[in-house]
Design a protein around this motif. Sequence first.
Motif, PDB file in Angstrom:
ATOM      1  N   TYR A 136      12.936   7.053   8.447  1.00 50.05           N
ATOM      2  CA  TYR A 136      12.704   8.396   9.002  1.00 50.05           C
ATOM      3  C   TYR A 136      12.488   9.386   7.855  1.00 50.05           C
ATOM      4  N   ASP A 137      11.801  10.506   8.199  1.00 49.65           N
ATOM      5  CA  ASP A 137      11.710  11.572   7.207  1.00 49.65           C
ATOM      6  C   ASP A 137      12.910  12.504   7.350  1.00 49.65           C
ATOM      7  N   ARG A 138      12.945  13.576   6.549  1.00 51.96           N
ATOM      8  CA  ARG A 138      14.130  14.451   6.552  1.00 51.96           C
ATOM      9  C   ARG A 138      14.263  15.247   7.845  1.00 51.96           C
ATOM     10  N   ALA A 139      13.196  15.353   8.624  1.00 55.63           N
ATOM     11  CA  ALA A 139      13.268  16.045   9.912  1.00 55.63           C
ATOM     12  C   ALA A 139      13.655  15.109  11.050  1.00 55.63           C
ATOM     13  N   GLY A 140      13.871  13.803  10.749  1.00 53.64           N
ATOM     14  CA  GLY A 140      14.252  12.842  11.786  1.00 53.64           C
ATOM     15  C   GLY A 140      13.070  12.151  12.435  1.00 53.64           C
ATOM     16  N   LYS A 141      11.879  12.336  11.917  1.00 52.11           N
ATOM     17  CA  LYS A 141      10.691  11.690  12.498  1.00 52.11           C
ATOM     18  C   LYS A 141      10.590  10.249  11.979  1.00 52.11           C
ATOM     19  N   LEU A 142      10.315   9.327  12.905  1.00 44.43           N
ATOM     20  CA  LEU A 142      10.159   7.936  12.542  1.00 44.43           C
ATOM     21  C   LEU A 142       8.847   7.755  11.777  1.00 44.43           C
ATOM     22  N   LEU A 143       8.950   7.214  10.550  1.00 46.37           N
ATOM     23  CA  LEU A 143       7.758   7.001   9.709  1.00 46.37           C
ATOM     24  C   LEU A 143       7.273   5.545   9.747  1.00 46.37           C
ATOM     25  N   ALA A 144       8.218   4.610   9.763  1.00 50.01           N
ATOM     26  CA  ALA A 144       7.840   3.189   9.750  1.00 50.01           C
ATOM     27  C   ALA A 144       8.963   2.386  10.369  1.00 50.01           C
ATOM     28  N   GLU A 145       8.612   1.223  10.950  1.00 48.56           N
ATOM     29  CA  GLU A 145       9.588   0.376  11.615  1.00 48.56           C
ATOM     30  C   GLU A 145       9.242  -1.080  11.386  1.00 48.56           C
ATOM     31  N   LEU A 146      10.276  -1.863  11.140  1.00 50.86           N
ATOM     32  CA  LEU A 146      10.105  -3.292  10.935  1.00 50.86           C
ATOM     33  C   LEU A 146      10.999  -4.013  11.929  1.00 50.86           C
ATOM     34  N   PRO A 147      10.416  -4.750  12.882  1.00 47.29           N
ATOM     35  CA  PRO A 147      11.252  -5.403  13.889  1.00 47.29           C
ATOM     36  C   PRO A 147      12.150  -6.460  13.272  1.00 47.29           C
ATOM     37  N   GLY A 148      13.249  -6.778  13.964  1.00 48.17           N
ATOM     38  CA  GLY A 148      14.157  -7.810  13.477  1.00 48.17           C
ATOM     39  C   GLY A 148      13.598  -9.199  13.737  1.00 48.17           C
ATOM     40  N   ASP A 180       0.862  -1.195   0.000  1.00 46.50           N
ATOM     41  CA  ASP A 180       0.000   0.000   0.000  1.00 46.50           C
ATOM     42  C   ASP A 180       0.895   1.242   0.000  1.00 46.50           C
ATOM     43  N   THR A 181       1.098   1.821  -1.157  1.00 47.75           N
ATOM     44  CA  THR A 181       2.015   2.959  -1.261  1.00 47.75           C
ATOM     45  C   THR A 181       1.428   4.252  -0.693  1.00 47.75           C
ATOM     46  N   ALA A 182       0.191   4.187  -0.197  1.00 46.55           N
ATOM     47  CA  ALA A 182      -0.402   5.376   0.420  1.00 46.55           C
ATOM     48  C   ALA A 182      -0.039   5.490   1.894  1.00 46.55           C
ATOM     49  N   VAL A 183       0.544   4.426   2.473  1.00 56.88           N
ATOM     50  CA  VAL A 183       0.900   4.409   3.886  1.00 56.88           C
ATOM     51  C   VAL A 183       2.397   4.153   4.001  1.00 56.88           C
ATOM     52  N   SER A 236      18.356  -5.464   1.250  1.00 55.18           N
ATOM     53  CA  SER A 236      17.697  -4.505   0.356  1.00 55.18           C
ATOM     54  C   SER A 236      16.196  -4.603   0.570  1.00 55.18           C
ATOM     55  N   GLY A 237      15.469  -3.678  -0.049  1.00 53.69           N
ATOM     56  CA  GLY A 237      14.022  -3.695   0.094  1.00 53.69           C
ATOM     57  C   GLY A 237      13.401  -2.449  -0.516  1.00 53.69           C
ATOM     58  N   LEU A 238      12.100  -2.333  -0.298  1.00 56.88           N
ATOM     59  CA  LEU A 238      11.337  -1.180  -0.770  1.00 56.88           C
ATOM     60  C   LEU A 238      11.066  -0.226   0.402  1.00 56.88           C
ATOM     61  N   TYR A 239      10.958   1.060   0.120  1.00 50.47           N
ATOM     62  CA  TYR A 239      10.360   2.023   1.057  1.00 50.47           C
ATOM     63  C   TYR A 239       9.283   2.766   0.264  1.00 50.47           C
ATOM     64  N   TYR A 240       8.204   3.156   0.927  1.00 49.72           N
ATOM     65  CA  TYR A 240       7.068   3.719   0.197  1.00 49.72           C
ATOM     66  C   TYR A 240       6.185   4.536   1.136  1.00 49.72           C
ATOM     67  N   GLY A 241       5.197   5.196   0.532  1.00 53.16           N
ATOM     68  CA  GLY A 241       4.218   5.969   1.307  1.00 53.16           C
ATOM     69  C   GLY A 241       4.707   7.354   1.714  1.00 53.16           C
ATOM     70  N   THR A 242       5.821   7.836   1.152  1.00 51.76           N
ATOM     71  CA  THR A 242       6.326   9.167   1.508  1.00 51.76           C
ATOM     72  C   THR A 242       7.165   9.741   0.366  1.00 51.76           C
ATOM     73  N   ARG A 243       7.107  11.048   0.218  1.00 52.46           N
ATOM     74  CA  ARG A 243       7.984  11.760  -0.723  1.00 52.46           C
ATOM     75  C   ARG A 243       9.035  12.581   0.039  1.00 52.46           C
ATOM     76  N   ALA A 244       9.127  12.364   1.346  1.00 53.60           N
ATOM     77  CA  ALA A 244      10.095  13.104   2.176  1.00 53.60           C
ATOM     78  C   ALA A 244      10.986  12.152   2.943  1.00 53.60           C
ATOM     79  N   VAL A 245      11.363  11.019   2.342  1.00 57.16           N
ATOM     80  CA  VAL A 245      12.223  10.072   3.025  1.00 57.16           C
ATOM     81  C   VAL A 245      13.567  10.731   3.316  1.00 57.16           C
ATOM     82  N   GLY A 246      14.070  10.488   4.542  1.00 62.54           N
ATOM     83  CA  GLY A 246      15.346  11.064   4.925  1.00 62.54           C
ATOM     84  C   GLY A 246      16.405  10.027   5.211  1.00 62.54           C
ATOM     85  N   ARG A 247      15.972   8.826   5.683  1.00 58.93           N
ATOM     86  CA  ARG A 247      16.974   7.818   6.065  1.00 58.93           C
ATOM     87  C   ARG A 247      16.273   6.473   6.288  1.00 58.93           C
TER      88      ARG A 247
END
Length: 251
Positions: free
Chosen positions: A239-251, A165-168, A185-196
């Motif tokens: 995280y976004d460019r301001a350092g806010k956590l956007l999504a997390e995947l546990p190990g 779901d690329t909207a989230v 490797s992998g995908l990241y999605y749901g944001t146009r302000a990815v920072g890290r």
Amino acid sequence: MTPASTPDPETGPAADATNVDAEAEVDRIREAFAREAHDVTPSPVPLAALMREGRKARRRRRTATFSALTVLGAATAAAAVVGVTSARPSLPAPAPIAAPPSAVVPRIPTPTSAKPTPTPVRVVASGQRVDAGKGWKVWLTEEGKHWTGPDGYENSRSVTDGNVDTAVPGVTHQSQSSPAGGFHSGLYYGTRAVGRVELKGPGGTRTAATLLELPGRPGWGVWYAHAGPGAGEAGLAMYDRAGKLLAELPG
């Protein structure tokens, strides 16, 4: 024949008569002035006004004298104060008192919150193969992520099959581990302000991933990173460019 002498008008009988008449006239004028002066009544002398003016003059003199004495006294006192101040010896500044060792409070470092540093996003053309190091290659198409390893075997991860779901905001994780390390490797999605995007390995280690995107900021991209042995169970965070956590995947 000797001529008869002519009497001198200035010394003769005529002159004597004239002088007598003049003296008589002066006497009459003197008597007339005396009569007039006797009839004049002089005005009374303003004694009260003169006394008031005298008292005022004395008060003014006393006030002026008192003011002069006051100014002189103030000047004398000021001179005495200056003399005393100048003669007063200056005291040395007190020496600082060192605190006893028992009173020294140890400095406790203030904890700081580490803010992830933004990672530049590399924009690549569709199908452009990127050398990811150690024999790995990664490329992107409109369908999603593609990669191949040193063995030449090709893999893919779709963003159009309905499983993402690329909207989230979210991330996916694929890894190939070995005793010498692993490729993640992998995908990241749901944001146009990815920072890290970070791998969180054993012992609190963190590894920043490389970020790839297609032109036009489609709202998704690919990340990849190399990690040491045992990182196959690493967690993942975006995280976004301001350092806010956007999504997390546990190990």
